[in-house]
Write a protein that holds these residues in place. Structure first.
Motif, mmCIF file in Angstrom:
data_model
loop_
_atom_site.group_PDB
_atom_site.id
_atom_site.type_symbol
_atom_site.label_atom_id
_atom_site.label_comp_id
_atom_site.label_asym_id
_atom_site.label_seq_id
_atom_site.Cartn_x
_atom_site.Cartn_y
_atom_site.Cartn_z
ATOM 1 N N THR A 16 0.821 -1.193 0.058
ATOM 2 C CA THR A 16 0.129 0.024 -0.015
ATOM 3 C C THR A 16 0.958 1.231 -0.083
ATOM 4 O OG1 THR A 16 -1.666 -1.221 1.192
ATOM 5 C CG2 THR A 16 -1.709 1.093 1.189
ATOM 6 N N THR A 17 0.677 2.156 -0.931
ATOM 7 C CA THR A 17 1.359 3.300 -1.091
ATOM 8 C C THR A 17 0.354 4.640 -1.199
ATOM 9 O OG1 THR A 17 1.576 3.327 -3.518
ATOM 10 C CG2 THR A 17 3.319 2.242 -2.044
ATOM 11 N N ASP A 18 0.873 5.766 -1.266
ATOM 12 C CA ASP A 18 0.173 6.812 -1.653
ATOM 13 C C ASP A 18 0.113 6.772 -3.284
ATOM 14 O OD1 ASP A 18 2.612 7.833 -2.353
ATOM 15 O OD2 ASP A 18 2.706 9.286 -0.961
ATOM 16 N N LYS A 19 -0.537 7.973 -3.680
ATOM 17 C CA LYS A 19 -0.693 7.785 -5.429
ATOM 18 C C LYS A 19 0.478 8.773 -6.109
ATOM 19 C CE LYS A 19 -5.376 7.536 -4.681
ATOM 20 N NZ LYS A 19 -6.902 8.187 -5.004
ATOM 21 N N LEU A 20 1.815 8.335 -5.623
ATOM 22 C CA LEU A 20 2.772 8.961 -6.211
ATOM 23 C C LEU A 20 3.091 8.154 -7.508
ATOM 24 C CD1 LEU A 20 5.172 10.966 -6.086
ATOM 25 C CD2 LEU A 20 6.654 9.244 -4.937
ATOM 26 N N LYS A 25 5.779 1.910 -11.305
ATOM 27 C CA LYS A 25 7.165 1.868 -11.960
ATOM 28 C C LYS A 25 8.107 0.868 -11.120
ATOM 29 C CE LYS A 25 6.511 5.862 -14.849
ATOM 30 N NZ LYS A 25 7.112 7.047 -15.331
ATOM 31 N N ALA A 26 8.340 1.502 -9.853
ATOM 32 C CA ALA A 26 9.229 0.778 -9.136
ATOM 33 C C ALA A 26 9.007 -0.465 -8.698
ATOM 34 C CB ALA A 26 9.620 1.479 -7.794
ATOM 35 N N ILE A 27 7.507 -0.652 -8.586
ATOM 36 C CA ILE A 27 7.184 -2.237 -8.132
ATOM 37 C C ILE A 27 7.045 -3.217 -9.239
ATOM 38 C CG2 ILE A 27 4.983 -3.547 -7.456
ATOM 39 C CD1 ILE A 27 4.354 -1.116 -5.551
ATOM 40 N N GLY A 28 6.792 -2.467 -10.581
ATOM 41 C CA GLY A 28 6.944 -3.282 -11.765
ATOM 42 C C GLY A 28 8.405 -3.766 -11.919
ATOM 43 N N ARG A 29 9.194 -2.972 -11.760
ATOM 44 C CA ARG A 29 10.704 -3.145 -11.982
ATOM 45 C C ARG A 29 11.020 -4.068 -10.981
ATOM 46 N NH1 ARG A 29 15.530 1.125 -12.140
ATOM 47 N NH2 ARG A 29 17.147 -0.387 -12.772
ATOM 48 N N LEU A 30 10.596 -4.131 -9.819
ATOM 49 C CA LEU A 30 11.090 -5.024 -9.037
ATOM 50 C C LEU A 30 10.603 -6.567 -9.317
ATOM 51 C CD1 LEU A 30 10.795 -3.433 -5.567
ATOM 52 C CD2 LEU A 30 12.650 -4.070 -6.431
ATOM 53 N N PRO A 37 7.278 -11.182 -6.082
ATOM 54 C CA PRO A 37 6.520 -11.957 -6.999
ATOM 55 C C PRO A 37 5.403 -11.294 -7.733
ATOM 56 C CG PRO A 37 6.399 -12.558 -4.441
ATOM 57 C CD PRO A 37 7.266 -11.383 -4.620
ATOM 58 N N GLN A 38 5.134 -11.737 -8.964
ATOM 59 C CA GLN A 38 4.335 -11.299 -9.861
ATOM 60 C C GLN A 38 2.881 -10.972 -9.302
ATOM 61 O OE1 GLN A 38 4.897 -10.169 -13.002
ATOM 62 N NE2 GLN A 38 7.185 -10.406 -12.549
ATOM 63 N N ASP A 39 2.417 -11.733 -8.461
ATOM 64 C CA ASP A 39 1.122 -11.784 -8.062
ATOM 65 C C ASP A 39 0.960 -10.870 -6.795
ATOM 66 O OD1 ASP A 39 2.507 -13.254 -6.219
ATOM 67 O OD2 ASP A 39 0.810 -14.705 -5.861
ATOM 68 N N THR A 40 1.943 -9.901 -6.408
ATOM 69 C CA THR A 40 1.813 -8.960 -5.447
ATOM 70 C C THR A 40 0.994 -7.816 -5.860
ATOM 71 O OG1 THR A 40 4.293 -9.555 -4.481
ATOM 72 C CG2 THR A 40 3.205 -7.361 -3.817
ATOM 73 N N LYS A 41 0.102 -7.451 -5.005
ATOM 74 C CA LYS A 41 -0.961 -6.449 -5.340
ATOM 75 C C LYS A 41 -0.248 -5.180 -4.915
ATOM 76 C CE LYS A 41 -5.058 -9.245 -5.306
ATOM 77 N NZ LYS A 41 -4.599 -10.808 -4.596
ATOM 78 N N HIS A 42 -0.659 -4.093 -5.652
ATOM 79 C CA HIS A 42 -0.104 -2.726 -5.515
ATOM 80 C C HIS A 42 -1.500 -1.875 -5.491
ATOM 81 C CE1 HIS A 42 1.283 1.406 -6.685
ATOM 82 N NE2 HIS A 42 1.573 1.308 -5.231
ATOM 83 N N ARG A 43 -1.741 -1.629 -3.934
ATOM 84 C CA ARG A 43 -2.885 -0.616 -3.670
ATOM 85 C C ARG A 43 -2.515 0.523 -3.385
ATOM 86 N NH1 ARG A 43 -5.793 -3.251 1.411
ATOM 87 N NH2 ARG A 43 -3.680 -2.437 2.330
ATOM 88 N N THR A 44 -3.305 1.678 -4.054
ATOM 89 C CA THR A 44 -2.908 2.973 -3.559
ATOM 90 C C THR A 44 -4.068 3.692 -2.779
ATOM 91 O OG1 THR A 44 -4.096 3.891 -5.726
ATOM 92 C CG2 THR A 44 -1.765 3.322 -5.790
ATOM 93 N N SER A 45 -3.834 4.519 -1.783
ATOM 94 C CA SER A 45 -4.838 5.153 -1.001
ATOM 95 C C SER A 45 -4.102 6.113 -0.392
ATOM 96 C CB SER A 45 -5.497 3.958 0.167
ATOM 97 O OG SER A 45 -6.257 4.660 0.863
ATOM 98 N N LYS A 46 -4.801 7.294 -0.098
ATOM 99 C CA LYS A 46 -4.391 8.241 0.560
ATOM 100 C C LYS A 46 -4.506 8.220 2.089
ATOM 101 C CE LYS A 46 -4.912 13.240 0.449
ATOM 102 N NZ LYS A 46 -5.424 14.462 0.032
#
Length: 115
Positions: A16-20, A25-30, A37-46
């Motif tokens: 979970t990150t803010d909306k920067l 891009k960084a998560i995709g690169r990792l 892992p490819q199945d790691t979900k990225h959630r954005t929330s303020k």
């Protein structure tokens, strides 16, 4: 759903990150490099309680009155000092007695100051 070890939470199944804009891009690169892992979900929330950002805010409040640093060495030493004091206040130090008097005694012992 992936099973997780009871002792640690790595690899994470969600981040979970803010909306920067740089976070996706960084998560995709990792993920592309195989470090996440490819199945790691990225959630954005303020408003979700992002632990790292919440902790960083407290440090920023302490640093702001210093009005910046002249050198990286001074910045590093000062921030380390702030972090050590915050850790003592949060009772992350097993040798420190509770309450302010215990913190003062601990610091005095660390620096061989006569109380």
């Amino acid at each position: 759903m992936r099973k997780r070890s009871p002792k640690h939470n790595w690899p994470p199944h969600s981040i979970t990150t803010d909306k920067l804009g740089s976070y996706p891009k960084a998560i995709g690169r990792l993920q592309h490099e195989g470090k996440l892992p490819q199945d790691t979900k990225h959630r954005t929330s303020k408003y979700l309680n992002n632990i790292i950002e919440a902790d960083h805010g407290g440090l920023k409040r302490v640093i702001r009155p210093t009005r910046g640093f002249q050198t990286m060495r001074a910045a590093s030493a000062t921030i380390k000092g702030f972090e050590v004091m915050r850790m003592i206040r949060r009772r992350h130090c097993l040798l420190c007695k509770p309450k302010v008097a215990g913190e003062i005694q601990f610091i005095n012992k660390l620096f061989d100051v006569a109380a």
